[in-house]
Enzyme design. Structure first.
Site, PDB file in Angstrom:
ATOM      1  N   LYS A 100       0.859  -1.186   0.000  1.00 53.42           N
ATOM      2  CA  LYS A 100       0.000   0.000   0.000  1.00 53.42           C
ATOM      3  C   LYS A 100       0.888   1.227   0.000  1.00 53.42           C
ATOM      4  O   LYS A 100       2.039   1.192   0.449  1.00 53.42           O
ATOM      5  CB  LYS A 100      -0.906   0.024   1.242  1.00 53.42           C
ATOM      6  CG  LYS A 100      -2.234   0.716   0.988  1.00 53.42           C
ATOM      7  CD  LYS A 100      -3.149  -0.135   0.101  1.00 53.42           C
ATOM      8  CE  LYS A 100      -4.521   0.496  -0.071  1.00 53.42           C
ATOM      9  NZ  LYS A 100      -5.424  -0.395  -0.817  1.00 53.42           N
ATOM     10  N   THR A 184     -14.690  -3.014  -7.864  1.00 50.86           N
ATOM     11  CA  THR A 184     -14.820  -3.200  -6.415  1.00 50.86           C
ATOM     12  C   THR A 184     -16.279  -3.364  -6.022  1.00 50.86           C
ATOM     13  O   THR A 184     -16.641  -4.274  -5.264  1.00 50.86           O
ATOM     14  CB  THR A 184     -14.198  -2.013  -5.660  1.00 50.86           C
ATOM     15  OG1 THR A 184     -12.820  -1.882  -6.044  1.00 50.86           O
ATOM     16  CG2 THR A 184     -14.273  -2.221  -4.159  1.00 50.86           C
TER      17      THR A 184
END
Length: 423
Positions: A100, A184
């Site tokens: 990330k 998503t």
């Protein structure tokens, strides 16, 4: 936040026997980097921004994870998100580890040119530690396809060659994948569909309240409504609207883009007429009496302070970490099932994986093929998680972590451990 994220593992190890080396490996990130990013502002001044990249674990493949722009971004948050990405990629069965990144910035305070300079600066700061077989970034909170296009271009300039597989979530004309924008939300809907099927729900009688009306929340709400679910409430960062008869999601989205406000409207062409609805707060949306509460906003939206107020039958996590561990226990005690983030929002990284595969192969799929492949993976993995919950008589979150950790443990163990040194 990172310590809270690791708390999720303690329940997992009550159900499965994992070698101590697996626990040791998963307790810390492999690499954490912090960098200063200088940006020349439009008025000629120089401003310094702080960027982060955490590569948590690459046992199962190159690390993968988004880049977020937010004023609250810090190393602790990025580390937590990279840990979740590690588990998420394992749950989805993808050949990736977790990573990330982020920049501490309020992107709305920047002009487009300043935003581009900042985005290209991020790649210059981290170019030595990313790569299409090493670490592949993607969009996250307040980043999008345009920003990913700038970043991919900057990496190509630095590399003196075209490297489309360095970043996913790119615009279609810059070798992005069909179906990535809605992935998503679409993946979360596949998970909900399988849960609804197993529990005998009638979609047309199933009510949803959606907290968060960004990319993931909007596309989930739009697709769910198209399948027959009744979306009775949505919210953004300012507030929420509620109509027990159901909202027209696309009309709400159109009006919000035109006016930057949420209203229940009926639009005929460019003319929108307001429909009777109730204006409520985000907290009031969380406590609505609905079949499914969908959390698509930010972390820590349900905590031990408000968990007792939740009246939904089930909760679907699209955002990362929207429920604290203490709140999880309260919801479980109250019989409220939670379809966890590490499963429900894996559609984004799955289609990012498809984009990476297409970039490296130089062969691109039509949207229908992307949707078919996404449906197959998400439905398969969701049912495996639901089956494990029945087998171990545990929460869906614990079963999802069991599923992911078993795959991680297998990969870590097969690379060799202390047992090889025993005589």
């Amino acid at each position: 936040m990172f310590e809270i994220a690791k708390q999720r593992l303690s329940e997992v190890f009550k159900h499965i026997d994992v070698d101590e080396e697996v626990i040791t490996r998963l307790s810390v990130p492999k690499r954490s980097i912090k960098a200063s990013i200088p940006v020349r502002m439009d008025d000629g001044t120089l401003q310094m921004f702080t960027g982060y990249r955490v590569q948590y674990d690459d046992t199962r493949g190159p690390t993968k994870g988004g880049i977020r722009y937010h004023p609250r971004v810090n190393m602790d948050e990025v580390t937590s998100l990279s840990f979740w990405m590690t588990v998420k990629c394992a749950i989805a069965g993808l050949p990736f580890g977790g990573a990330k990144g982020g920049i501490t910035v309020h992107p709305k305070d920047l002009s487009q040119l300043e935003l581009e300079r900042l985005s290209r600066g991020y790649i210059r700061a981290f170019a030595d530690v990313i790569g299409e077989t090493r670490d592949i970034p993607a969009p996250d909170m307040y980043t999008n396809a345009t920003i990913m296009g700038w970043m991919a271009d900057e990496y190509s300039v630095l590399s003196r060659r075209q490297v489309p597989g360095i970043i996913t979530g790119k615009p279609i004309y810059l070798n992005g994948s069909q179906g990535r924008t809605q992935a998503t939300g679409q993946g979360a809907l596949f998970c909900l569909d399988e849960y609804a099927r197993r529990n005998g729900w009638d979609r047309n009688k199933t009510t949803l309240a959606v907290q968060g009306f960004g990319n993931a929340g909007y596309h989930f709400a739009r697709l769910a409504q198209a399948e027959g679910y009744k979306v009775v409430a949505v919210s953004d960062s300012v507030g929420a609207i509620h109509d027990p008869n159901g909202l027209q999601v696309d009309h709400v989205k159109y009006y919000k883009e035109e006016t930057n406000t949420l209203h229940s409207v009926y639009c005929d062409g460019t003319v929108c007429n307001e429909v009777a609805h109730e204006v409520i707060s985000n907290q009031e949306l969380l406590s609505l009496d609905v079949d499914v509460l969908v959390l698509a906003a930010m972390e820590n939206q349900i905590t031990q302070e408000n968990a007792e107020d939740i009246r939904a039958n089930s909760v679907l996590e699209i955002a990362n970490g929207p429920i604290s561990p203490q709140a999880d226990e309260i919801l479980q005690h109250n019989g409220i099932a939670v379809i966890p983030d590490v499963l429900a929002n894996a559609g984004g990284v799955t289609v990012s994986y498809f984009e990476w595969v297409q970039n490296r192969a130089g062969f691109y799929w039509e949207e229908a093929e992307v949707q078919q492949r996404l449906s197959k993976i998400m439905r398969r993995e969701a049912n495996l998680v639901y089956d494990l919950a029945d087998k171990f008589d545990c929460s869906l979150r614990t079963s999802a972590y069991i599923h992911g950790v078993e795959r991680l443990a297998g990969a870590i163990g097969q690379r060799g451990n202390h047992k090889l040194f025993k005589k």
